[in-house]
Scaffold this active site. Structure first.
Site, mmCIF file in Angstrom:
data_model
loop_
_atom_site.group_PDB
_atom_site.id
_atom_site.type_symbol
_atom_site.label_atom_id
_atom_site.label_comp_id
_atom_site.label_asym_id
_atom_site.label_seq_id
_atom_site.Cartn_x
_atom_site.Cartn_y
_atom_site.Cartn_z
ATOM 1 C CG LEU A 1 7.709 1.222 -5.664
ATOM 2 C CD1 LEU A 1 7.765 2.614 -6.024
ATOM 3 C CD2 LEU A 1 6.602 0.468 -6.193
ATOM 4 N N GLY B 1 0.860 9.929 -6.611
ATOM 5 C CA GLY B 1 0.817 8.317 -7.549
ATOM 6 C C GLY B 1 2.397 8.980 -7.855
ATOM 7 C CD1 TRP C 1 -4.836 3.440 -8.540
ATOM 8 C CD2 TRP C 1 -5.808 2.509 -9.543
ATOM 9 N NE1 TRP C 1 -5.342 4.761 -9.201
ATOM 10 C CE2 TRP C 1 -6.188 4.009 -9.983
ATOM 11 C CE3 TRP C 1 -6.703 0.894 -11.318
ATOM 12 C CZ2 TRP C 1 -7.547 3.641 -10.691
ATOM 13 C CZ3 TRP C 1 -7.692 1.192 -11.029
ATOM 14 C CH2 TRP C 1 -8.381 2.567 -11.315
ATOM 15 C CD GLU D 1 5.046 -2.220 -9.606
ATOM 16 O OE1 GLU D 1 7.004 -2.481 -9.329
ATOM 17 O OE2 GLU D 1 4.294 -3.116 -8.897
ATOM 18 N N GLY E 1 0.783 -1.299 0.346
ATOM 19 C CA GLY E 1 -0.348 0.250 -0.118
ATOM 20 C C GLY E 1 1.418 1.225 0.340
ATOM 21 C CG LEU F 1 -2.954 -11.834 -35.408
ATOM 22 C CD1 LEU F 1 -1.383 -11.581 -35.634
ATOM 23 C CD2 LEU F 1 -3.371 -12.325 -33.931
ATOM 24 N NE ARG G 1 -5.476 -13.165 -43.348
ATOM 25 C CZ ARG G 1 -7.073 -13.605 -43.543
ATOM 26 N NH1 ARG G 1 -8.094 -14.354 -43.504
ATOM 27 N NH2 ARG G 1 -8.626 -12.602 -43.564
#
Length: 389
Positions: free
Chosen positions: A244, A142, A167, A368, A135, A343, A273
């Site tokens: 971190l 942030g 978060w 982070e 936490g 794709l 493909r």
């Protein structure tokens, strides 16, 4: 003329030692047998079988694997990085769970905790019997954790905590939370067990990224903790920032796996493909995309291996970790986006992994340490001039 191995074009895995190769193969087998067939469904449903997978990950020795003693495997940083790579080849949510458990919960207890705290929690966390969360981030704080509002105040021999954390991976399923709070003596870390009066969680839903991962808010309202709940050796921001840095190392290695999965998916698709009577991999523009993805993947693999070796000899610096996270997450996101274009419409479905990885990597890019913060870390490291304020 023999073809390059697209998954390892420079044969970098040949530099792994026997233990590191064994961990690589063991984790890859676990991912293949337990995760790959299910993870798209977990992502679509917004679930992650935490309690089911945690003991299995613990049995494999992956939780806190780079720590010594207390039931931890004590393997090399390179081995930890390789494990993160193979986990994130399946999904960033899986690697996030292992990173949080080992680097953000077990690491601070291992480095900053009392012997009693280590004995009580580390063996249970290493086995997957207990789950932890970290936490630090708050709704209004942030990138600048120094401005946190969560406070811990003395009340006799106890501490009273008040605040909100946001978060938080594993937050609503965790048995123990490592909570960082402001005190009169600076920022300190506290171990807050699940069920402590005043400590509640609320799960965050409606995510479009990291859906195969549990994310929550932590609410602390007059939470009373004994003095023994404080991590005695962690004082100031150095404590949480060191955690971190450990987790960011796992990220810079892990995203190589996500990038590799996306690249190999695009490569295989391009050979099967057909348009205009031939495989699309035979067209120059498609080959340019595949070649660029290959080069970006190789660069990421080289960077991850170099930083892993620095970690093994104990010289890895936080600024170098920032270089790795900044470069490798961006490269992985570029590969995922380019693979999606190969794709075509099929790339937006969960039948293929590329857009799921791309969505996850949008979160990895900012958690982070945002891309901007790591840019400034690198900028300060080369100029000597801080640009944060």
């Amino acid at each position: 003329m023999p073809h390059l191995d697209p998954a390892d074009a420079l044969e970098l895995d040949s530099e792994l030692d026997e233990t590191e190769r064994l961990i690589r193969d063991t984790v890859a087998a676990f991912v293949r047998d337990r995760v790959s067939e299910n993870v798209a469904g977990w992502f679509e449903e917004g679930t992650f079988p935490t309690r089911e997978l945690a003991p299995e990950l613990g049995q494999l020795g992956l939780l806190g694997m780079h720590l010594e003693g207390y039931g931890c495997a004590g393997v090399s940083g390179t081995a930890y990085g390789v494990a993160c790579r193979e986990l994130e080849a399946a999904d960033s949510g899986l690697r996030s769970f292992v990173s949080v458990q080992g680097s953000l919960v077990m690491f601070p207890i291992h480095r900053y905790g009392s012997e009693e705290q280590k004995q009580e929690w580390l063996p249970r966390l290493a086995s997957g019997e207990a789950i932890g969360c970290f936490g630090l981030t708050e709704p209004d704080q942030g990138s600048d954790p120094a401005g946190m509002r969560t406070q811990a105040k003395r009340d006799g021999d106890d501490w009273i905590l008040n605040g909100t954390k946001m978060w938080i991976t594993n937050g609503s399923v965790a048995d123990i939370a490592v909570v960082w709070a402001r005190t009169e003596d600076g920022i300190r870390g506290f171990l807050v067990p699940k069920g402590t009066p005043g400590f509640t969680t609320s799960e965050i839903h409606r995510k479009l990224s990291l859906r195969a991962s549990v994310t929550a808010e932590l609410h602390l309202e007059d939470v009373r903790l004994p003095s023994s709940a404080m991590l005695p050796s962690a004082r100031g921001l150095r404590g949480p920032l060191s955690c971190l840095s450990e987790a960011r190392f796992g990220i810079l290695c892990g995203v190589v796996g996500a990038a590799r999965t996306c690249y190999l998916s695009a490569l295989e698709y391009s050979t099967t493909r057909e348009q205009f009577g031939r495989p699309i991999g035979g067209f120059q523009l498609t080959q340019e995309k595949l070649a660029r993805m290959q080069v970006d993947l190789v660069r990421s693999q080289l960077l991850a291996l170099r930083l892993s070796r620095l970690k093994d000899v104990g010289t890895l610096r936080p600024e170098q970790v920032s270089i790795g996270k900044l470069a490798n997450v961006r490269a992985a996101l570029d590969i995922a986006r380019s693979a999606r274009t190969v794709l075509g419409a099929n790339g937006i479905t969960t039948e293929y992994p590329v857009l799921r990885h791309a969505n996850n990597l949008e979160t990895v890019l900012t958690y982070e340490g945002t891309e901007e913060i790591h840019t400034l870390v690198v900028g300060e490291s080369v100029t000597g001039i801080p640009a944060y304020r």
